[in-house]
Design a protein around this motif. Sequence first.
Motif, PDB file in Angstrom:
ATOM      1  N   UNK A   3       0.847  -1.199   0.000  1.00  0.00           N
ATOM      2  CA  UNK A   3       0.000   0.000   0.000  1.00  0.00           C
ATOM      3  C   UNK A   3       0.876   1.240   0.000  1.00  0.00           C
ATOM      4  N   UNK A   4       0.439   2.296  -0.731  1.00  0.00           N
ATOM      5  CA  UNK A   4       1.175   3.560  -0.808  1.00  0.00           C
ATOM      6  C   UNK A   4       1.042   4.313   0.494  1.00  0.00           C
ATOM      7  N   UNK A   5       2.148   4.990   0.879  1.00  0.00           N
ATOM      8  CA  UNK A   5       2.063   5.753   2.128  1.00  0.00           C
ATOM      9  C   UNK A   5       1.077   6.905   1.970  1.00  0.00           C
ATOM     10  N   UNK A   6       0.356   7.180   3.033  1.00  0.00           N
ATOM     11  CA  UNK A   6      -0.653   8.232   3.009  1.00  0.00           C
ATOM     12  C   UNK A   6       0.021   9.603   3.058  1.00  0.00           C
ATOM     13  N   UNK A   7      -0.425  10.507   2.179  1.00  0.00           N
ATOM     14  CA  UNK A   7       0.142  11.871   2.125  1.00  0.00           C
ATOM     15  C   UNK A   7      -0.421  12.692   3.271  1.00  0.00           C
ATOM     16  N   UNK A   8       0.494  13.244   4.052  1.00  0.00           N
ATOM     17  CA  UNK A   8       0.103  14.057   5.205  1.00  0.00           C
ATOM     18  C   UNK A   8       0.263  15.519   4.836  1.00  0.00           C
ATOM     19  N   UNK A   9      -0.837  16.179   4.497  1.00  0.00           N
ATOM     20  CA  UNK A   9      -0.794  17.573   4.060  1.00  0.00           C
ATOM     21  C   UNK A   9      -0.393  18.487   5.196  1.00  0.00           C
ATOM     22  N   UNK A  10      -0.846  18.183   6.397  1.00  0.00           N
ATOM     23  CA  UNK A  10      -0.537  19.040   7.529  1.00  0.00           C
ATOM     24  C   UNK A  10       0.957  19.001   7.851  1.00  0.00           C
ATOM     25  N   UNK A  11       1.519  17.819   7.778  1.00  0.00           N
ATOM     26  CA  UNK A  11       2.957  17.689   8.053  1.00  0.00           C
ATOM     27  C   UNK A  11       3.776  18.404   6.979  1.00  0.00           C
ATOM     28  N   UNK A  13       2.804  20.970   5.211  1.00  0.00           N
ATOM     29  CA  UNK A  13       2.644  22.401   5.444  1.00  0.00           C
ATOM     30  C   UNK A  13       3.532  22.872   6.596  1.00  0.00           C
ATOM     31  N   UNK A  14       3.594  22.051   7.634  1.00  0.00           N
ATOM     32  CA  UNK A  14       4.427  22.400   8.772  1.00  0.00           C
ATOM     33  C   UNK A  14       5.904  22.416   8.374  1.00  0.00           C
ATOM     34  N   UNK A  15       6.269  21.499   7.462  1.00  0.00           N
ATOM     35  CA  UNK A  15       7.673  21.457   6.996  1.00  0.00           C
ATOM     36  C   UNK A  15       8.022  22.724   6.219  1.00  0.00           C
ATOM     37  N   UNK A  16       7.106  23.177   5.374  1.00  0.00           N
ATOM     38  CA  UNK A  16       7.327  24.408   4.619  1.00  0.00           C
ATOM     39  C   UNK A  16       7.478  25.601   5.560  1.00  0.00           C
ATOM     40  N   UNK A  17       6.627  25.648   6.574  1.00  0.00           N
ATOM     41  CA  UNK A  17       6.678  26.769   7.514  1.00  0.00           C
ATOM     42  C   UNK A  17       7.992  26.756   8.277  1.00  0.00           C
ATOM     43  N   UNK A  18       8.400  25.558   8.695  1.00  0.00           N
ATOM     44  CA  UNK A  18       9.651  25.449   9.440  1.00  0.00           C
ATOM     45  C   UNK A  18      10.856  25.865   8.599  1.00  0.00           C
ATOM     46  N   UNK A  19      10.781  25.690   7.292  1.00  0.00           N
ATOM     47  CA  UNK A  19      11.878  26.079   6.405  1.00  0.00           C
ATOM     48  C   UNK A  19      12.144  27.591   6.458  1.00  0.00           C
ATOM     49  N   UNK A  20      11.109  28.376   6.714  1.00  0.00           N
ATOM     50  CA  UNK A  20      11.237  29.830   6.672  1.00  0.00           C
ATOM     51  C   UNK A  20      11.286  30.461   8.075  1.00  0.00           C
ATOM     52  N   UNK A  21      11.348  29.639   9.116  1.00  0.00           N
ATOM     53  CA  UNK A  21      11.424  30.160  10.464  1.00  0.00           C
ATOM     54  C   UNK A  21      12.879  30.382  10.887  1.00  0.00           C
ATOM     55  N   UNK A  22      13.057  31.475  11.643  1.00  0.00           N
ATOM     56  CA  UNK A  22      14.365  31.730  12.240  1.00  0.00           C
ATOM     57  C   UNK A  22      15.468  32.005  11.231  1.00  0.00           C
ATOM     58  N   UNK A  28      22.394  34.514   4.380  1.00  0.00           N
ATOM     59  CA  UNK A  28      21.508  33.591   3.651  1.00  0.00           C
ATOM     60  C   UNK A  28      22.114  32.217   3.424  1.00  0.00           C
ATOM     61  N   UNK A  29      23.429  32.102   3.533  1.00  0.00           N
ATOM     62  CA  UNK A  29      24.049  30.792   3.274  1.00  0.00           C
ATOM     63  C   UNK A  29      23.655  29.750   4.318  1.00  0.00           C
ATOM     64  N   UNK A  30      23.176  30.191   5.462  1.00  0.00           N
ATOM     65  CA  UNK A  30      22.753  29.247   6.517  1.00  0.00           C
ATOM     66  C   UNK A  30      21.293  28.857   6.388  1.00  0.00           C
ATOM     67  N   UNK A  31      20.622  29.432   5.403  1.00  0.00           N
ATOM     68  CA  UNK A  31      19.199  29.124   5.242  1.00  0.00           C
ATOM     69  C   UNK A  31      19.027  27.700   4.709  1.00  0.00           C
ATOM     70  N   UNK A  32      17.889  27.114   4.977  1.00  0.00           N
ATOM     71  CA  UNK A  32      17.572  25.813   4.359  1.00  0.00           C
ATOM     72  C   UNK A  32      17.449  25.960   2.837  1.00  0.00           C
ATOM     73  N   UNK A  33      17.382  24.820   2.174  1.00  0.00           N
ATOM     74  CA  UNK A  33      17.402  24.802   0.715  1.00  0.00           C
ATOM     75  C   UNK A  33      16.215  25.537   0.103  1.00  0.00           C
ATOM     76  N   UNK A  34      15.021  25.394   0.669  1.00  0.00           N
ATOM     77  CA  UNK A  34      13.831  26.002   0.080  1.00  0.00           C
ATOM     78  C   UNK A  34      13.877  27.534   0.113  1.00  0.00           C
TER      79      UNK A  34
END
Length: 224
Positions: A3-11, A13-22, A28-34
């Motif tokens: 069975x295919x793993x279930x896509x977690x939209x909330x997780x 979204x939280x990952x995207x938000x965490x990419x732009x925090x702090x 800028x060289x210390x920023x995450x890739x996104x």
Amino acid sequence: MATLPKFDAQATQQWFVNQFRGLNPNDPSTWPILPRMSLCVALIVAIVAALWFVWLSGSADELEAERAKEITLREDYKKKLVQAVNLEALKKQREQVQQYVTQLEKQLPSKAEMDALLSDINQAGLGRSLQFESFKPGQATVKEYYAELPIALKVSGKYHDIGSFASDIANLSRIVTLNNLAVTTGKDGGLTLDATAKTFRYLDQEEVAAQRKAAASAPKGAGK
């Protein structure tokens, strides 16, 4: 069956938000890739937009210049078209003007013919039985293409003879004009004509060259 793993939209979204925090804006060289990729894309878009704006501004100026040039070329084309249509008529007019100029030049004596012209004026008076009291050629005034020679003359005689003399002067083959005419009555009942006769001669090539050289060497504004 797997069975295919279930896509977690909330997780996600939280990952995207965490990419732009702090994010440290000074490093800028210390920023995450996104965030780094987003910054690169934003810079590319800004640069492209700025270059596009500059190119459009230059193109607009160039377009206006070309439009003005087009208007000038159209007007020039219309003028040349009219000239081309009337070319034959213009050629005929030019020939007529040249013939007229040649005819006028023939009425102007050369330097060598001036003595003969002065003699003709004198003979015109003697032929009408007039008495010359004075006949004084003055200083010639040199123009661009011709010279003007004034002659102060004073003759006395009968009324009709003086009138005929003036007519004879007008009918000479060369151009002679009578100016500043003054007629007075003499003691014997006759008339005295006091006038300035002006005749003209064309300049020879050496004189024309000298005139042009003098005009070229004259300081600017000297004639003002």
